[in-house]
Write a protein that holds these residues in place. Structure first.
Motif, mmCIF file in Angstrom:
data_model
loop_
_atom_site.group_PDB
_atom_site.id
_atom_site.type_symbol
_atom_site.label_atom_id
_atom_site.label_comp_id
_atom_site.label_asym_id
_atom_site.label_seq_id
_atom_site.Cartn_x
_atom_site.Cartn_y
_atom_site.Cartn_z
ATOM 1 N N LEU A 56 0.833 -1.198 0.000
ATOM 2 C CA LEU A 56 0.000 0.000 0.000
ATOM 3 C C LEU A 56 0.876 1.260 0.000
ATOM 4 O O LEU A 56 0.607 2.221 -0.734
ATOM 5 C CB LEU A 56 -0.934 -0.010 1.216
ATOM 6 C CG LEU A 56 -2.071 0.997 1.197
ATOM 7 C CD1 LEU A 56 -2.941 0.834 -0.032
ATOM 8 C CD2 LEU A 56 -2.914 0.831 2.463
ATOM 9 N N GLY A 57 1.948 1.241 0.786
ATOM 10 C CA GLY A 57 2.887 2.363 0.782
ATOM 11 C C GLY A 57 3.557 2.529 -0.567
ATOM 12 O O GLY A 57 3.742 3.652 -1.049
ATOM 13 N N ALA A 76 1.142 4.173 -2.926
ATOM 14 C CA ALA A 76 1.073 5.616 -2.676
ATOM 15 C C ALA A 76 2.308 6.322 -3.240
ATOM 16 O O ALA A 76 2.192 7.390 -3.868
ATOM 17 C CB ALA A 76 0.942 5.886 -1.177
ATOM 18 N N LEU A 108 2.015 6.357 -7.085
ATOM 19 C CA LEU A 108 1.005 7.307 -7.559
ATOM 20 C C LEU A 108 1.497 8.751 -7.443
ATOM 21 O O LEU A 108 1.348 9.542 -8.373
ATOM 22 C CB LEU A 108 -0.308 7.129 -6.802
ATOM 23 C CG LEU A 108 -1.084 5.852 -7.094
ATOM 24 C CD1 LEU A 108 -2.281 5.720 -6.159
ATOM 25 C CD2 LEU A 108 -1.537 5.807 -8.550
ATOM 26 N N GLY A 109 2.090 9.090 -6.314
ATOM 27 C CA GLY A 109 2.582 10.455 -6.122
ATOM 28 C C GLY A 109 3.724 10.803 -7.055
ATOM 29 O O GLY A 109 3.707 11.836 -7.736
#
Length: 183
Positions: free
Chosen positions: A9-10, A13, A16-17
């Motif tokens: 999940l990290g 993120a 995506l960023g």
């Protein structure tokens, strides 16, 4: 939530960023979106920075950022995406290096960090929540990591050296005709 799930999940993120920032910068160059110069404005700026010819350099930079960014965000072809984005950021870093490290003084901190992050994602893979996993890693094979990074590094070295030679030739020409040298 288990530790592997948290890591994935990290990583999602982070992908995506980083991918969104890279893609937005690339679309500024390619299409003039988000206040960018588009190909013509970027080509002119690249010529002035010593990347010659400017238009192909602008297109290559825009594709490395936009394409690499989108692929990183999607988690598709992570080694190639990370290597392409890192190579593009190496060129940006070379332009800003004379200003020092920190962005406040026009330094290379920002593109270096984007390149480092993209390269790290390319090396570690896109994780569980990615198109690479959904496609059974067809575009994320172990052999692709050295090929992608060596190709990107070689291209970056060639482009940065070519720019350095162009800037040195400009400086010699300006000095010879009495125009004060910049820099």
């Amino acid at each position: 939530m288990t530790c592997p799930s948290r890591r994935d999940l990290g990583l999602l993120a982070l992908r995506l960023g980083t991918g969104a920032v890279l893609a937005s910068h690339g679309t500024q160059k390619l299409f003039g979106w988000f206040g960018g110069g588009g190909i013509d404005g970027t080509a002119q700026a690249f010529e002035e920075m010593g990347f010659r010819p400017g238009r192909p350099s602008a297109i290559a930079s825009g594709l490395a950022e936009a394409g690499g960014g989108v692929l990183l965000a999607l988690g598709l072809a992570a080694p190639a995406a990370g290597a392409a984005a890192a190579g593009g950021m190496a060129g940006a870093t070379s332009v800003l290096a004379p200003n020092g490290f920190f962005v406040q003084s026009g330094g290379f901190e920002y593109p270096a960090f984007l390149g480092w992050t993209a390269a790290s994602i390319g090396l570690m893979g896109a994780g569980r929540y990615s198109l690479d996993r959904a496609t059974r890693h067809r575009l994320d094979q172990p052999w692709m990591i050295p090929v992608a990074f060596l190709t990107s590094a070689a291209a970056a070295v060639v482009i940065i050296n070519k720019r350095s030679k162009a800037l040195a030739a400009d400086q010699r020409a300006n000095t010879a005709d009495g125009t004060p040298a910049e820099g």
